[in-house]
Design an enzyme around this catalytic site. Structure first.
Site, mmCIF file in Angstrom:
data_model
loop_
_atom_site.group_PDB
_atom_site.id
_atom_site.type_symbol
_atom_site.label_atom_id
_atom_site.label_comp_id
_atom_site.label_asym_id
_atom_site.label_seq_id
_atom_site.Cartn_x
_atom_site.Cartn_y
_atom_site.Cartn_z
ATOM 1 N N SER A 1 -15.903 -30.039 42.327
ATOM 2 C CA SER A 1 -15.183 -31.281 42.598
ATOM 3 C C SER A 1 -13.672 -31.153 42.527
ATOM 4 O O SER A 1 -12.954 -32.043 42.970
ATOM 5 C CB SER A 1 -15.636 -32.371 41.614
ATOM 6 O OG SER A 1 -16.996 -32.672 41.813
ATOM 7 N N SER B 1 -16.082 -34.570 43.934
ATOM 8 C CA SER B 1 -16.065 -35.977 43.550
ATOM 9 C C SER B 1 -14.664 -36.509 43.315
ATOM 10 O O SER B 1 -14.450 -37.720 43.250
ATOM 11 C CB SER B 1 -16.909 -36.166 42.288
ATOM 12 O OG SER B 1 -16.344 -35.459 41.191
ATOM 13 N N LYS C 1 -8.042 -39.102 37.600
ATOM 14 C CA LYS C 1 -9.378 -39.457 38.076
ATOM 15 C C LYS C 1 -10.008 -40.453 37.108
ATOM 16 O O LYS C 1 -9.891 -40.299 35.888
ATOM 17 C CB LYS C 1 -10.221 -38.187 38.186
ATOM 18 C CG LYS C 1 -11.609 -38.374 38.780
ATOM 19 C CD LYS C 1 -12.299 -37.018 38.906
ATOM 20 C CE LYS C 1 -13.703 -37.131 39.466
ATOM 21 N NZ LYS C 1 -14.343 -35.791 39.602
#
Length: 608
Positions: A175, A151, A75
């Site tokens: 997330s 997210s 990420k």
């Protein structure tokens, strides 16, 4: 790819000479070139950038490196040396000289970083729709009309689509779990501090953790074992060795109690209610006993995350950018984060006091069971629904995720099937701090029963190999006398967190004696294979950390050893050798009563 990207499948192919890491990378890069622009990625490493990682594997193998040749994604709020970190905001971008602590551990174990994935900007959101136009918004790997979840949107999409074996996300409020649920993946939300956050752009530094997206529970356990290491240079890192605490990943226990929120608290739509009922039925089929619980303290704690002053932590993380260039921040992210600019210090203390009360209530609640089951989320909205109401829809998605880090719990998102729409559905298993391996072991048992395809690839799930029994950090102890429920020494178990597992009998190969002395009167149970009988006993479960102090308080001639139960199982319990029994003075054989309580109720027992 027609070869599953699970760790076991790739390592089998490497060992058999059917594949090499270099050939795998070439195939994955070729597939990426054919796809063209893919908004699930912000930065993909090219062949030149990957060469040092591949060269480092020369002379190594799956036998020397546990993640040898395993491709993974990161990420883009987690650092990879020499590759820009954007946190989803071009104006924020910087290029780190070092990789994040966790990333480096994975690389050292042989894993291959393929690039950085898209996200809700600054890891604020559960929808996956808050990326700037410069990067685009990832499409759900099953249906582009639906949100990917955030997210950690890109990490989930790339794993589910078979572009990597696993991916790193982050999880502050869900997330790492909501995107896993939306993509038929396991989503590991580790206990806080178990994975170092050094090299991670903070959302809420006190609540952040790196999370894991994997295709299988075995892969999650393998990656977690490597990533979970104490980092003395990370202020939030916590030292914990699962083995030292008597924990190990493996086959789930045959009996357990699982807590479930009252159904009127689920707040799920019909699809996600059905997912809960599926999970309940499967857990019961595995030997679980359902316990319905009022989860009001959990839901109240969840509301504190965005209604309380923790939003100020998000503001703190990007305050300089907001003050310098507010238009660089996504409009929805900006609206939410600016709410953190105004709370007073007294508001933070008020919320902390509230949380302490919720924590006490919640801890008492989950202590009643071995594991908790809840929805991961309550619905799967379309992109159009989020566009029409971006904040309140996002808020609903966090109903069952927002409290986890506030309460310092561990959690695991588990896939359980597919809706009529073809979209995946899932649930969450959660428990106290450091229950991570317990959750994975039970998640693996669900995985084996449900036998779902891998992610969004359509590939069948490889058969799971047998594993040793899981160890959950407790010791089951057989008691036969004054420690029985309701008797004078039972407090020595309960004050150490002991829980009654079952009342049963020993195998019919024991004799029971009443020792001289007291009060309280004490028994001794000795094994006699020739003329023994079945003796009534109880099995109590103690936290492993409390066994030493309990053992230290056992007076001679008693001790702990192995006791055979009527089921044929052997468990730790009170024993007394025949020699020690005779040396102890007068002892009365009370075997004929069949148990200590029956002896105490007889006219032959002492009155005090």
């Amino acid at each position: 790819m027609t070869t599953p990207l699970t760790i076991a499948s790739l390592h089998a192919a490497y060992r058999q000479g059917e594949l090499t890491p270099r050939a795998l990378v070439e195939q994955l890069l070729g597939d990426a070139d054919a796809r063209g622009h893919d908004p699930a990625w912000i930065t993909r490493l090219d062949r030149d950038q990957l060469e040092p990682y591949l060269a480092r594997l020369a002379g190594e193998s799956p036998d020397s490196l546990p993640l040898f040749g395993i491709p993974f994604a990161i990420k883009d709020n987690i650092d990879l040396a020499g590759v820009p970190t954007s946190a989803g905001c071009p104006a924020f971008t910087y290029t780190p000289e070092e990789s994040a602590f966790v990333v480096q551990r994975l690389i050292d174990a042989g894993a291959l970083p393929l690039g950085k994935t898209n996200l809700d900007q600054f890891a604020t959101g559960l929808v996956g729709e808050r990326a700037p136009a410069a990067y685009g918004v990832p499409a759900n790997a099953f249906d582009a009309a639906y949100i990917p979840g955030g997210s950690s949107s890109g990490s989930a999409v790339t794993t589910a689509a078979g572009q990597v074996s696993f991916a790193l996300g982050t999880d502050t409020a869900g997330s790492g779990r909501v995107p896993a649920c939306f993509h038929n993946l396991f989503g590991v939300k580790p206990s806080l501090g178990l994975l170092s956050t050094r090299g991670v752009v903070p959302a809420c530094a006190t609540l952040d953790t790196i999370s894991l997206f994997t295709l299988t529970a075995d892969d999650a356990a393998a990656v977690l074992e490597i990533a979970a290491a104490f980092d003395p240079h990370c202020a939030w890192s916590r030292r914990h060795d699962f083995a030292v605490h008597g924990k190990a990943y493996g086959e789930a226990p045959a009996r357990f109690r699982f807590g479930v929120p009252q159904e009127n608290q689920w707040q799920t739509d019909a699809t996600y209610s059905a997912a809960m009922h599926t999970a309940i039925a499967q857990l019961e089929a595995l030997g679980g006993e359902k316990v319905e619980l009022d989860c009001s303290p959990l839901l109240a704690a969840a509301r504190l995350l965005y209604e309380g002053p923790w939003v100020a932590e998000r503001y703190h993380a990007i305050r300089d950018l907001l003050e310098r260039d507010p238009q660089a921040v996504h409009p929805v992210t900006r609206e939410i984060t600016l709410g953190g600019a105004t709370p007073l210090a007294v508001d933070a203390f008020d919320a902390r006091y509230q949380l302490a009360e919720y924590q006490r209530q919640a801890d008492a609640l989950i202590a009643k069971v071995d594991v908790m089951l809840s929805p991961t989320t309550v619905t799967h909205p379309s992109k159009a629904e989020v566009a029409a109401d971006p904040i309140s829809v996002n808020s609903r998605l966090g109903t069952w995720t927002n409290f986890m880090n506030l309460l310092d719990y561990s959690a695991l998102a588990v896939p359980v099937g597919f809706a009529d729409s073809g979209l995946p559905v899932g649930v969450t298993l959660f428990g106290p701090t450091y229950a991570d391996l317990d959750l994975l072991s039970l998640g693996r048992a669900l995985e084996q029963r449900l036998d779902l395809p891998l992610g969004a690839t359509g590939l069948p799930r490889p058969a799971l190999p047998p594993l040793p029994p899981a160890r959950n950090g407790t010791l089951e102890l057989v008691v036969c006398g004054a420690h029985l429920d309701g008797l004078p020494l039972n407090h020595q178990l309960t004050e150490r967190g002991g829980v009654l597992v079952e009342a049963t009998t020993s195998a019919p190969r024991y004799r029971l004696y009443a020792l001289a002395g007291g009060p309280p009167a004490r028994p001794a149970m000795t094994r006699d294979a020739d003329s023994g009988a079945a003796i009534e006993v109880e099995v109590w479960r103690l936290p492993i950390e409390s066994v030493g102090s309990f053992l230290a308080g056992i007076p001679a001639p008693l001790g702990l050893g192995q006791v055979e139960l009527a089921s044929g199982e052997w468990k730790s319990g009170f024993i007394c050798s025949a020699g020690a029994l005779h040396e102890s003075g007068e002892a009365r054989d009370v075997t004929q009563f069949g148990g200590w309580k029956a002896w105490l109720a007889s006219s032959l027992a002492p009155s005090a």
